[in-house]
Design an enzyme around this catalytic site. Structure first.
Site, mmCIF file in Angstrom:
data_model
loop_
_atom_site.group_PDB
_atom_site.id
_atom_site.type_symbol
_atom_site.label_atom_id
_atom_site.label_comp_id
_atom_site.label_asym_id
_atom_site.label_seq_id
_atom_site.Cartn_x
_atom_site.Cartn_y
_atom_site.Cartn_z
ATOM 1 N N ALA A 84 13.494 12.351 -0.053
ATOM 2 C CA ALA A 84 12.434 11.332 -0.028
ATOM 3 C C ALA A 84 11.115 11.931 -0.496
ATOM 4 C CB ALA A 84 12.287 10.755 1.380
ATOM 5 N N GLY A 129 2.537 27.597 -3.608
ATOM 6 C CA GLY A 129 3.847 28.234 -3.393
ATOM 7 C C GLY A 129 4.048 29.397 -4.335
ATOM 8 N N THR A 166 0.864 30.218 1.963
ATOM 9 C CA THR A 166 0.357 30.323 3.338
ATOM 10 C C THR A 166 -0.169 31.717 3.672
ATOM 11 O OG1 THR A 166 2.501 30.912 4.289
ATOM 12 C CG2 THR A 166 1.963 28.572 4.215
ATOM 13 N N LYS A 189 10.713 14.432 -2.539
ATOM 14 C CA LYS A 189 10.787 14.769 -3.966
ATOM 15 C C LYS A 189 10.804 13.521 -4.845
ATOM 16 C CE LYS A 189 10.606 19.195 -3.559
ATOM 17 N NZ LYS A 189 9.454 19.920 -4.098
ATOM 18 N N ARG A 233 6.349 33.447 -3.978
ATOM 19 C CA ARG A 233 7.768 33.787 -4.183
ATOM 20 C C ARG A 233 8.382 32.856 -5.214
ATOM 21 N NH1 ARG A 233 10.394 32.081 0.474
ATOM 22 N NH2 ARG A 233 8.576 31.340 1.617
ATOM 23 N N ASP A 237 -2.453 26.163 3.780
ATOM 24 C CA ASP A 237 -1.300 25.537 4.437
ATOM 25 C C ASP A 237 -1.279 24.080 4.008
ATOM 26 O OD1 ASP A 237 0.616 24.410 5.982
ATOM 27 O OD2 ASP A 237 -0.357 24.817 7.915
ATOM 28 N N TYR A 248 13.880 15.764 2.542
ATOM 29 C CA TYR A 248 13.519 16.499 1.323
ATOM 30 C C TYR A 248 13.635 15.595 0.085
ATOM 31 C CZ TYR A 248 13.827 20.288 -2.182
ATOM 32 O OH TYR A 248 13.638 21.113 -3.263
ATOM 33 N N ILE A 274 18.324 26.584 -8.564
ATOM 34 C CA ILE A 274 17.602 27.761 -9.046
ATOM 35 C C ILE A 274 17.752 28.898 -8.031
ATOM 36 C CG2 ILE A 274 15.361 28.597 -9.911
ATOM 37 C CD1 ILE A 274 16.433 26.068 -11.390
#
Ligand code: NAP
Length: 244
Positions: free
Chosen positions: A154, A10, A35, A156, A13, A60, A152, A185
């Site tokens: 779950a 990731g 990606t 994390k 960005r 990916d 999300y 953030i």
């Protein structure tokens, strides 16, 4: 920290880009993965403006084939990966009662399965070298839960259980596994939230501001370094105090 090779997912960005720059500045040889990062002129320009020179790698994390193929390319190019930062993450928010199975699957597959499969690619080398740092980027939402983000949250929370288990499995091999749990953030991920929701979250932060990607990069850099060698299985909240 010189001569160490780090792979950040990731990285194109937001938080991942700040982590990439931070680790480059700390003297690590960094592989920046996402990606569509290979050949991105915008990313290359931002890196050279900051005098950083990471290797770019397309992956990916939703695809086990892509993970195997790209990590094998990275290992061939660099010979080793000493630090893995599992930062890539996506959201597909919605109330549980109406959540499409595809949205549940995609978020779990990318955020949790992807991180686990990435870890599996780097473990044999780390175990051989008897040194490694795995840093998984979770979220305050994985600690506290969040209405409308069951998938999300779950994924994390899963990263926290995964990290604590691996910390126990791998401690004897000189590998530490830790979690950074960011709060709110300022990145593309939070830019899309309704203004009212942003204001509500901001009002719950004792330090009275949103976090920056650099706030997270500082924590990752610390955990990746020699001075954090006796820390493992830890969840480092970088959230301005919004959840304690
Ligand atoms: P972001 O700005 O949305 O960036 C997401 C990054 O993940 C991009 O580099 C993207 O790369 C990459 N990515 C997305 N899908 C991918 C896939 N299938 N395979 C590989 N890479 C993929 O996110 P961010 O806000 O920086 O968040 C970074 C991490 O911090 C995430 O895990 C997020 O859950 C976590 N986090 C963020 C916040 C926050 O407030 N922002 C709070 C807590 C936790 P491409 O653009 O090339 O696809």
């Amino acid at each position: 920290m010189s001569n160490r090779v780090a792979l950040v997912t990731g990285a194109s960005r937001g938080i991942g880009r700040a982590v990439t720059l931070g680790l480059c500045r700390a003297g690590l040889d960094v592989i920046a993965a996402s990606t569509s990062i290979e050949g991105s002129a915008e990313f290359a320009e931002a890196m050279s403006a900051a005098e950083a020179n990471p290797m770019c790698l397309n992956v990916d994390l939703g695809s086990s084939e892509s993970i195997k193929e790209s990590f094998s390319r990275a290992l061939q190019a660099k010979g080793r990966i000493d630090v893995l930062v599992n930062n890539a993450g996506i959201t597909r928010d919605g109330l549980a009662v109406r959540m499409k199975p595809a949205d549940w699957d995609l978020v779990l597959r990318t955020n949790l399965n992807g991180a686990f499969l990435a870890i599996q690619q780097v473990l044999p080398g780390m175990m051989r070298n008897r040194w490694g740092r795995v840093i998984n980027i979770s979220s305050v939402v994985g600690q506290a839960g969040s209405a409308g983000q069951a998938n999300y949250a779950a994924s994390k929370a899963g990263l926290i259980g995964l990290s604590k288990s691996l910390a126990q499995e791998l401690g004897s091999r000189g590998i530490t596994v830790n979690v950074v749990a960011p709060g709110f953030i300022e990145t593309d991920m939070t830019k899309v939230l309704p203004e009212e929701r942003k204001q509500k979250v901001l009002a719950s932060i004792p330090l009275e501001r949103a976090g920056t990607p650099e706030d997270i990069a500082g924590a990752v850099e610390f955990l990746a370094g020699e001075r954090a060698g006796y820390i493992t299985g830890h969840v480092l909240a970088v959230n301005g105090g919004m959840y304690m």
